[in-house]
Design a protein around this motif. Structure first.
Motif, short mmCIF file in Angstrom:
data_model
loop_
_atom_site.label_atom_id
_atom_site.label_comp_id
_atom_site.label_asym_id
_atom_site.label_seq_id
_atom_site.Cartn_x
_atom_site.Cartn_y
_atom_site.Cartn_z
N UNK A 394 -7.48 -12.84 -2.11
CA UNK A 394 -7.29 -14.23 -2.41
C UNK A 394 -8.88 -14.77 -2.31
N UNK A 395 -9.49 -14.34 -3.43
CA UNK A 395 -10.82 -14.35 -3.62
C UNK A 395 -12.14 -14.23 -2.74
N UNK A 396 -12.51 -14.11 -2.01
CA UNK A 396 -13.33 -13.48 -0.60
C UNK A 396 -13.95 -12.14 -0.29
N UNK A 397 -14.92 -11.57 -0.14
CA UNK A 397 -14.94 -10.37 -0.27
C UNK A 397 -15.81 -10.30 1.80
N UNK A 398 -14.93 -9.30 2.30
CA UNK A 398 -15.51 -9.11 3.76
C UNK A 398 -15.62 -7.65 3.28
N UNK A 399 -16.43 -7.25 4.42
CA UNK A 399 -16.86 -5.45 4.58
C UNK A 399 -15.86 -4.82 5.75
N UNK A 400 -15.06 -4.22 5.42
CA UNK A 400 -14.47 -2.84 5.68
C UNK A 400 -14.79 -2.08 6.28
N UNK A 401 -14.82 -1.13 7.44
CA UNK A 401 -15.54 -0.24 8.32
C UNK A 401 -14.61 0.42 9.29
N UNK A 402 -14.09 1.90 9.13
CA UNK A 402 -13.18 2.42 10.41
C UNK A 402 -14.10 3.31 11.05
N UNK A 403 -13.53 3.48 12.02
CA UNK A 403 -14.60 4.52 13.45
C UNK A 403 -15.27 3.47 14.25
N UNK A 404 -15.32 2.38 14.82
CA UNK A 404 -16.11 1.45 15.99
C UNK A 404 -15.89 2.07 17.19
N UNK A 405 -14.71 2.47 17.54
CA UNK A 405 -13.89 3.41 18.68
C UNK A 405 -14.72 4.52 19.07
N UNK A 406 -14.31 4.83 18.43
CA UNK A 406 -14.27 6.85 18.23
C UNK A 406 -15.01 7.56 17.43
N UNK A 407 -15.46 6.54 16.50
CA UNK A 407 -16.05 7.56 14.99
C UNK A 407 -14.60 8.05 13.98
N UNK A 408 -13.92 7.96 14.13
CA UNK A 408 -13.00 7.62 13.59
C UNK A 408 -11.65 6.77 13.69
N UNK A 409 -11.54 6.23 14.86
CA UNK A 409 -10.10 4.92 15.20
C UNK A 409 -11.33 3.88 15.43
N UNK A 410 -10.61 3.24 14.86
CA UNK A 410 -11.25 1.98 15.54
C UNK A 410 -11.68 0.25 13.76
#
Length: 443
Positions: A394-410
């Motif tokens: 759609x023409x917009x860049x965001x910064x994704x990440x995983x692991x906020x819940x427990x280092x792996x999930x989230x």
């Protein structure tokens, strides 16, 4: 076939050929609104003329002279600027320059160790940090980091570091707990860990004033860092503030720690320090640390080839002058308020948005499978990555990440638009993020 060892060896990446304000433009002419600054880097957008001219002028005069023998004017002027505006309590500090945030954290850890050795306290070699956290990719910085997913492949290479919990209100604050009580309880974990491993062995505590990539722009509860400062002082432990991502204006003050009412003993900074125009990072040592070295060997034991690179420092000084002369810290607060309101109005009650958190122009959405239980999506769904790809389309860049819940999930997606963005661009970010969160979490 590309001969570049990219982050993904299989992905077909667009080639960016030009920057224009808040936008990146690829070789096919597609425009991408850079709503995350890469990784909270491009605070002035992608075509700031004043910074480009400063880099050009410095290239015409001097690029490099080894700092074992010489200093240069841009390095001296930038250090004076950064020290003069450091949080009250820093005193007559000094600055060293490096090439990346990871290098800055390595240098900060070594500086903390040198401080204790200079004072005749060789037993102090243990580091305490927090989880989740991310402090860099080099081995020392990664060891300090408390992000299980990023640490796992390299675990056999990492030194032993103690970790306590970050002040992560969404998952850790009890329903019957006030903000003040939560702050005291979470800070109390530091004192408990210091006592458990022996106060005489602890060199430093490392923490981001606003947690970045690993937790998604999570501010600390009010009073938390005052408790941390008191605990560190009580036990002779240095506090290293990692401002690589959250500093240099990103949260509305030049140093993020200004808003906590304390000063760190050592501060790392990068990303917004050069705003992407030159690779540069820095470590600010407080007067207390500098005085210990002056009273001892009088030498810095950690040197790098490109320290105080004249072109990088000239570019960074121009970035700082742009932020100050154009009143951009005020602008960060104004645009940040607009971004916060827009996200909360658009997604605040969405069934799969568990939390919207941040400060200044540093905001994140935590995406959950179930809002009531706060259960995260399975890691295999890669929900943050899916949201990025849909937003990118759609023409917009965001910064994704995983692991906020427990280092792996989230899953969370982080937004860090330029300080120079327009109101219309902020509104477009809200509009697109609303659309893609709804479409990617549906079903």
């Amino acid at each position: 076939m590309s001969h570049v060892l990219r982050r993904s060896l299989t992905a077909d990446q667009p080639t960016i050929v030009r920057g224009e304000g808040s936008y990146l433009i690829d070789s096919e002419g597609k425009r991408y609104l850079d709503a995350c600054g890469g990784a909270a880097v491009s605070s002035l957008g992608h075509d700031n003329e004043a910074v480009r001219l400063a880099v050009q002028r410095q290239m015409e005069q001097l690029s490099y002279a080894h700092t074992g023998l010489f200093t240069n004017e841009p390095a001296e002027e930038l250090a004076e600027f950064l020290v003069a505006r450091a949080p009250e309590g820093t005193g007559k500090g000094r600055v060293m320059y490096l090439g990346s945030g990871s290098e800055a954290m390595e240098a900060a850890l070594k500086l903390a160790r040198q401080y204790h050795l200079e004072r005749g306290d060789p037993a102090r070699g243990r580091i305490i940090a927090r989880m989740p956290s991310y402090h860099g990719n080099t081995l020392g910085a990664l060891a300090v980091s408390g992000h299980a997913g990023r640490r796992a492949p390299f675990a056999p290479l990492l030194v032993d570091v103690e970790h306590i919990e970050a002040a992560y209100a969404y998952r850790y604050q009890r329903s019957d707990e006030s903000e003040a009580d939560f702050a005291a309880r979470m800070a109390g974990q530091l004192e408990e860990r210091i006592q458990a491993i022996g106060p005489e062995t602890v060199a430093a505590f490392v923490a981001e004033p606003v947690v970045g990539a690993s937790l998604g722009s999570q501010p600390a509860p009010k009073g938390y860092f005052k408790h941390i400062r008191e605990i560190c002082d009580r036990y002779g432990v240095l506090y290293i503030a990692d401002e690589v991502m959250c500093g240099m204006g990103r949260t509305g003050s030049l140093y993020a720690l200004e808003q906590e009412g304390i000063a760190a003993d050592i501060t790392t900074m990068a990303k917004g320090l050069g705003a992407g125009y030159q690779p540069i990072a820095a470590v600010l040592a407080s007067e207390k640390v500098v005085e210990a070295i002056l009273a001892g060997s009088g030498r810095l034991w950690n040197g790098h080839t490109y320290m105080s690179h004249a072109v990088a420092c000239a570019g960074s000084l121009a970035v700082m002058q742009e932020i100050e002369s154009r009143g951009l810290l005020k602008r960060v607060k104004e645009l940040g308020g607009r971004l916060e309101r827009g996200l909360k109005e658009r997604l605040g009650q969405h069934a799969h948005v568990g939390d919207i958190r941040g400060r200044g122009l540093f905001w994140s959405l935590e995406i959950v499978a179930d809002r009531e239980s706060k259960a995260p999506f399975p890691a295999s769904r890669n929900m943050a990555g899916r949201i990025l790809e849909a937003a990118k389309t759609a023409g917009v860049i965001c910064y994704p990440s995983q692991g906020c819940a427990d280092g792996t999930l989230g899953d969370h997606v982080l937004l860090a638009p330029p300080f120079t963005a327009t109101e219309a661009e902020i509104d477009l970010v809200v509009q697109v993020m609303g659309q893609v969160v709804e479409s990617e979490t549906a079903g």
